[in-house]
Write a protein that holds these residues in place. Sequence first.
Motif, PDB file in Angstrom:
ATOM      1  N   HIS A 146      15.711 106.605  22.794  1.00  0.00           N
ATOM      2  CA  HIS A 146      15.426 105.398  23.411  1.00  0.00           C
ATOM      3  C   HIS A 146      16.341 104.321  23.285  1.00  0.00           C
ATOM      4  O   HIS A 146      16.012 103.132  22.625  1.00  0.00           O
ATOM      5  CB  HIS A 146      13.826 104.930  23.145  1.00  0.00           C
ATOM      6  N   PRO A 147      17.613 104.199  23.916  1.00  0.00           N
ATOM      7  CA  PRO A 147      18.372 103.211  23.394  1.00  0.00           C
ATOM      8  C   PRO A 147      18.224 101.844  23.998  1.00  0.00           C
ATOM      9  O   PRO A 147      18.559 100.669  23.514  1.00  0.00           O
ATOM     10  CB  PRO A 147      19.744 103.867  24.108  1.00  0.00           C
ATOM     11  N   ASP A 148      17.206 102.055  25.190  1.00  0.00           N
ATOM     12  CA  ASP A 148      16.789 100.458  25.598  1.00  0.00           C
ATOM     13  C   ASP A 148      15.982  99.868  24.729  1.00  0.00           C
ATOM     14  O   ASP A 148      16.019  98.614  24.452  1.00  0.00           O
ATOM     15  CB  ASP A 148      16.200 100.775  27.131  1.00  0.00           C
ATOM     16  N   ILE A 149      14.920 100.670  23.838  1.00  0.00           N
ATOM     17  CA  ILE A 149      14.131  99.875  23.053  1.00  0.00           C
ATOM     18  C   ILE A 149      14.975  99.581  21.582  1.00  0.00           C
ATOM     19  O   ILE A 149      14.708  98.613  21.117  1.00  0.00           O
ATOM     20  CB  ILE A 149      12.988 101.121  22.632  1.00  0.00           C
ATOM     21  N   ASN A 154      16.882  95.532  18.406  1.00  0.00           N
ATOM     22  CA  ASN A 154      18.309  94.827  17.610  1.00  0.00           C
ATOM     23  C   ASN A 154      18.594  95.517  16.236  1.00  0.00           C
ATOM     24  O   ASN A 154      19.052  95.184  15.369  1.00  0.00           O
ATOM     25  CB  ASN A 154      17.948  93.198  17.083  1.00  0.00           C
ATOM     26  N   ILE A 155      18.531  96.949  16.640  1.00  0.00           N
ATOM     27  CA  ILE A 155      18.611  97.883  15.642  1.00  0.00           C
ATOM     28  C   ILE A 155      20.011  97.850  14.781  1.00  0.00           C
ATOM     29  O   ILE A 155      20.111  97.828  13.666  1.00  0.00           O
ATOM     30  CB  ILE A 155      18.036  99.470  15.872  1.00  0.00           C
ATOM     31  N   GLU A 156      20.924  97.596  15.553  1.00  0.00           N
ATOM     32  CA  GLU A 156      22.457  97.764  15.202  1.00  0.00           C
ATOM     33  C   GLU A 156      22.639  96.477  14.420  1.00  0.00           C
ATOM     34  O   GLU A 156      22.966  96.574  13.080  1.00  0.00           O
ATOM     35  CB  GLU A 156      23.381  97.790  16.155  1.00  0.00           C
ATOM     36  N   GLU A 157      22.233  95.492  14.699  1.00  0.00           N
ATOM     37  CA  GLU A 157      22.531  94.067  13.831  1.00  0.00           C
ATOM     38  C   GLU A 157      21.679  94.339  12.500  1.00  0.00           C
ATOM     39  O   GLU A 157      22.190  94.028  11.419  1.00  0.00           O
ATOM     40  CB  GLU A 157      21.982  92.855  14.487  1.00  0.00           C
ATOM     41  N   THR A 158      20.355  94.856  12.399  1.00  0.00           N
ATOM     42  CA  THR A 158      19.668  94.855  11.415  1.00  0.00           C
ATOM     43  C   THR A 158      20.326  95.914  10.296  1.00  0.00           C
ATOM     44  O   THR A 158      20.392  95.544   9.068  1.00  0.00           O
ATOM     45  CB  THR A 158      18.167  95.463  11.594  1.00  0.00           C
TER      46      THR A 158
END
Length: 383
Positions: A146-149, A154-158
């Motif tokens: 689910h790349p949109d979610i 902001n998973i990458e930044e986290t």
Amino acid sequence: MKKMAIVGLFLIVGCVLGYFVLPTLLLPTSEISVNNEADIGLDEELSEGVEFIDESTNFIEQKQYEKAREMIENAKESSDVLLNYTNHHEYGENYLNTLINCTDSLVHVMELSDANDTVGTIGHANKFLVNFSNLKTIGAELTEEHPDIAEKLNIEETMVNLRPVEYDIMDFKEEYETNKTAPLLSISFEGNSKEFTWKDHLGKKWNFKIKISDRRYNRYINLSHEVNESEDILKFVTAEDVQVREIAQWFNDTYSDQEDKANCILSFVQECVPSIAEGRADYFKYPIETIIEGGDCEDKSILFLSILKAEGYDVAFASYPQHWMGGVALKGDLKRVKNPYSGVPIEGGGTYYLCETLDKGFKVGSILEEYKNINPLMLVIPR
């Protein structure tokens, strides 16, 4: 008979329409769109929950731990609201709850570390490591399915922000278990965030982010930089450093061809790491220092060779009067350079192709004309 058949057909159609369509027509509009509203509400609550956690981490960085806890409680309220939605997304809810647990552990870790409570720090650090491991798994699944979610959350930044904490905790624990005393450097949430964007030797554009904690940076600053003989230079090639390995791992997804991957790494060092004059020709930096500060020819060569070695390449230093280059072992002829410098043969086959790390635009095997007629002193980096 025909009239009866037609009447019967109309009755059947009427029953079908009455059963499936009429209830929908009689329902209020709000009840018809409940699923869409639930989806919208879900997105809002998930995003709001993550925003509260972002604010919490900002307060952690400022060492305002009570305010950080307030934001965590707000995030928990957002998580509780998600239970009211029958159409909630399991991954999104699990991600938020795990992120909350991660941040809650982090507050305790940082607070106890500042208070020099080593035993308490390690206790909560272990909880953080478990929670963060789960968070990485859930985050990876969300990003893939689910790349949109994942983008909204902001998973990458986290991950970029929390990985250095994970590394610091692992180092902190290892130092404590090895020395049986409290480590000199506390766990740090502060650090240097870097975003690198560049084009490689084939004109392909790349981008990645990394954050290096103050603890890791200070650790290398405090190490010995003394060089009395050439072998002392080997200690600066820190291919085993967890963040050097992280960078090397990132390059795994660039090219499968060994020459192209080496060229991609070389272009990164040339383009993204500032070339600066140190003022001292005999002062060498560790890769972590160079990533943050920039460096001269020997510093950038050390960084280049460290990444290559972490990727599994055989590498060597090439020392010239007043200049340093990197050397990477490749078999066969080079594809990307028409008239490459012949390089330095390796006993048993292969060649160390020299690499100019200071100036931009040079590919593996291409060097300045002034060095082509000089035999460099080669210092092979042990495997």
